[in-house]
Design an enzyme around this catalytic site. Structure first.
Site, PDB file in Angstrom:
ATOM      1  N   ASN A 132       2.754 -16.775  22.006  1.00  0.00           N
ATOM      2  CA  ASN A 132       1.795 -17.196  22.031  1.00  0.00           C
ATOM      3  C   ASN A 132       1.302 -19.096  21.644  1.00  0.00           C
ATOM      4  O   ASN A 132      -0.362 -18.852  21.437  1.00  0.00           O
ATOM      5  CB  ASN A 132       0.079 -16.585  22.672  1.00  0.00           C
ATOM      6  CG  ASN A 132       0.333 -15.516  23.643  1.00  0.00           C
ATOM      7  OD1 ASN A 132       0.926 -16.199  24.494  1.00  0.00           O
ATOM      8  ND2 ASN A 132       0.581 -15.120  23.946  1.00  0.00           N
ATOM      9  N   THR A 242       3.404  -8.991  24.681  1.00  0.00           N
ATOM     10  CA  THR A 242       4.270  -9.719  24.063  1.00  0.00           C
ATOM     11  C   THR A 242       5.241  -9.173  22.705  1.00  0.00           C
ATOM     12  O   THR A 242       6.528  -9.617  22.884  1.00  0.00           O
ATOM     13  CB  THR A 242       3.246 -11.668  23.934  1.00  0.00           C
ATOM     14  OG1 THR A 242       3.119 -11.707  24.849  1.00  0.00           O
ATOM     15  CG2 THR A 242       4.278 -12.266  23.255  1.00  0.00           C
ATOM     16  N   HIS A 293      -2.449  -3.833  28.411  1.00  0.00           N
ATOM     17  CA  HIS A 293      -1.580  -3.699  27.322  1.00  0.00           C
ATOM     18  C   HIS A 293      -2.148  -2.142  26.569  1.00  0.00           C
ATOM     19  O   HIS A 293      -3.090  -1.789  26.762  1.00  0.00           O
ATOM     20  CB  HIS A 293      -2.005  -4.210  26.217  1.00  0.00           C
ATOM     21  CG  HIS A 293      -0.706  -5.963  27.079  1.00  0.00           C
ATOM     22  ND1 HIS A 293      -0.310  -6.287  27.270  1.00  0.00           N
ATOM     23  CD2 HIS A 293      -1.917  -7.292  26.356  1.00  0.00           C
ATOM     24  CE1 HIS A 293      -0.362  -7.278  27.751  1.00  0.00           C
ATOM     25  NE2 HIS A 293      -1.341  -7.795  27.311  1.00  0.00           N
TER      26      HIS A 293
HETATM   27  N1  CTP Z   1      -0.801  -7.930  18.874  1.00  0.00           N
HETATM   28  C1  CTP Z   1      -1.759  -6.990  17.272  1.00  0.00           C
HETATM   29  N2  CTP Z   1      -2.612  -6.972  17.047  1.00  0.00           N
HETATM   30  C2  CTP Z   1      -3.645  -7.896  17.724  1.00  0.00           C
HETATM   31  C3  CTP Z   1      -2.604  -9.326  17.885  1.00  0.00           C
HETATM   32  C4  CTP Z   1      -1.755  -8.662  18.820  1.00  0.00           C
HETATM   33  O1  CTP Z   1      -0.490  -5.589  17.245  1.00  0.00           O
HETATM   34  N3  CTP Z   1      -4.434  -7.148  17.340  1.00  0.00           N
HETATM   35  C5  CTP Z   1       0.004  -8.114  18.675  1.00  0.00           C
HETATM   36  C6  CTP Z   1       0.682  -7.772  20.372  1.00  0.00           C
HETATM   37  O2  CTP Z   1       1.732  -7.094  19.658  1.00  0.00           O
HETATM   38  C7  CTP Z   1       0.715  -9.200  20.922  1.00  0.00           C
HETATM   39  C8  CTP Z   1       0.762 -10.171  19.714  1.00  0.00           C
HETATM   40  O3  CTP Z   1       0.342  -9.719  18.335  1.00  0.00           O
HETATM   41  O4  CTP Z   1       1.334  -8.653  21.974  1.00  0.00           O
HETATM   42  C9  CTP Z   1       1.034 -11.256  20.359  1.00  0.00           C
HETATM   43  O5  CTP Z   1      -0.686 -11.732  20.459  1.00  0.00           O
HETATM   44  P1  CTP Z   1      -1.365 -12.296  21.358  1.00  0.00           P
HETATM   45  O6  CTP Z   1      -0.959 -13.518  21.372  1.00  0.00           O
HETATM   46  O7  CTP Z   1      -2.577 -11.633  21.672  1.00  0.00           O
HETATM   47  O8  CTP Z   1      -0.840 -10.733  22.628  1.00  0.00           O
HETATM   48  P2  CTP Z   1      -0.648 -10.704  24.055  1.00  0.00           P
HETATM   49  O9  CTP Z   1       0.068  -9.320  24.316  1.00  0.00           O
HETATM   50  O10 CTP Z   1       0.887 -12.055  24.762  1.00  0.00           O
HETATM   51  O11 CTP Z   1      -2.031 -10.402  24.974  1.00  0.00           O
HETATM   52  P3  CTP Z   1      -2.641 -11.445  26.630  1.00  0.00           P
HETATM   53  O12 CTP Z   1      -1.995 -10.979  27.797  1.00  0.00           O
HETATM   54  O13 CTP Z   1      -3.371 -10.789  25.678  1.00  0.00           O
HETATM   55  O14 CTP Z   1      -2.721 -12.844  26.154  1.00  0.00           O
END
Ligand code: CTP
Length: 319
Positions: A132, A242, A293
């Site tokens: 991201n 992701t 998620h």
């Molecule tokens: N992650 C984690 N713990 C957190 C934040 C993120 O383990 N506190 C991991 C997750 O596997 C996440 C990845 O880091 O998918 C990337 O973070 P983020 O950009 O927040 O992920 P997205 O899955 O894309 O979230 P969203 O769908 O809410 O955009």
């Protein structure tokens, strides 16, 4: 029969357990961790039954022509037109074709990375995957700067670049992409309706500024295939995050996968607060059923895999 068998009790145990800081089910130890190469190969082989990351990492130009109408992967009633710009940015061949690496880092976005001093270690891997468009320069000591592959959910345009309302937002975005050089920029454009305007603006900026970044747009079957693999292994994930998607894809290309920035819990094991993202003030949303998620369940699964030597999960300081 060689299936990856995750501990049923771990996977079924309530997410609540994990919320308790100090929970002892995590084996944090990275000292003494050893890769289990035969397990790595077995997992790669099993995942290949569901998807081939070389192919599914992106659709290619020949899959569509401009004007084609496709159905969103997670919202089949709604459709998207393949625009001229989008079509011109589809790769001719998979950007991951024939690419193999000894060690890879998959960098999640948890605040657990702050003060980790993991930057050097992360950058020492042969291939670094980030999520991201997370900023790196200001956090280099903890997260490193190398990015060979970076994801960008369409919502990032709104969240981190002001919806491109001002020229300065657009400049900031173009600057961020120009730092990536010819890395892969992976945009899940076909998942759900809502971000199509943003994807079009992103595409237009890439073309207008002749950015070198190599765009990739995941195949229409990727998410179902990834879900299928984990479901078959008794990990019932509605919609893989992701980070989990990146680990699953990386098993195809990387012999040794190191995960950083995975910690979907508001406290560390000493009870100290952990930011949801290392770089912004987004709050935790993943304990409600409304969230798409199941990061705590994913984390437990990754932790089991760490303990078995299939991957290395770093949640502490890098020394
Ligand atoms: N992650 C984690 N713990 C957190 C934040 C993120 O383990 N506190 C991991 C997750 O596997 C996440 C990845 O880091 O998918 C990337 O973070 P983020 O950009 O927040 O992920 P997205 O899955 O894309 O979230 P969203 O769908 O809410 O955009």
């Amino acid at each position: 029969d060689g299936e990856l068998c995750l501990s049923r009790s771990l996977v079924n145990s309530s997410d609540k357990i994990i919320r308790k800081a100090g929970s002892s089910i995590f084996q944090r130890s990275v000292e003494g961790w050893k890769i289990n190469s035969s397990l790595v190969l077995e997992i790669r082989k099993n995942i290949l039954r569901f998807l081939d990351a070389e192919r599914d990492v992106s659709v290619v130009k020949s899959s569509f022509k401009p004007g084609d109408v496709i159905h969103y992967v997670l919202d089949r009633r709604r459709t998207l037109n393949i625009s001229q710009d989008l079509h011109s940015l589809l790769p001719e061949v998979s950007p991951m074709k024939n690419r193999r690496f000894k060690t890879c880092a998959v960098v999640g976005n948890s605040g657990i990375l702050l003060d980790s001093e993991c930057g050097k270690e992360i950058d020492s891997h042969d291939f670094v995957i980030r999520c991201n468009l997370a900023p790196v320069v200001e956090f280099a000591a903890d997260v490193g700067t190398k990015s060979d592959f970076i994801t960008m959910n369409p919502s990032v345009v709104q969240r981190a670049f002001g919806g491109f309302r001002n020229e300065s937002d657009r400049e900031k975005f173009v600057h961020r992409l120009s730092m990536l050089n010819d890395s892969v920029l992976w945009i899940p454009a076909f998942m759900v309706k809502g971000g199509e305007k943003h994807v079009e603006w992103v595409n237009a900026l890439i073309l207008k500024n002749k950015l070198k970044v190599r765009t990739a747009y995941p195949s229409l079957r990727l998410i179902h295939a990834v879900r299928g693999y984990w479901l078959t292994n008794k990990v019932p994930i509605k919609r893989p995050s992701t980070g989990l998607l990146m680990y699953t894809l990386a098993t195809r290309f990387c012999d040794e996968i190191h995960l950083y920035g995975f910690w979907p819990f508001p406290k560390d094991l000493n009870g100290k607060a952990v930011k949801y993202h290392y770089y912004d003030d987004l709050k935790y949303r993943y304990f409600s059923n409304a969230s798409p998620h199941r990061m705590p369940l994913e984390f437990k699964t990754l932790n089991v895999l760490h303990n078995r030597g299939a991957l290395k999960l770093t949640t502490g300081k890098c020394v």
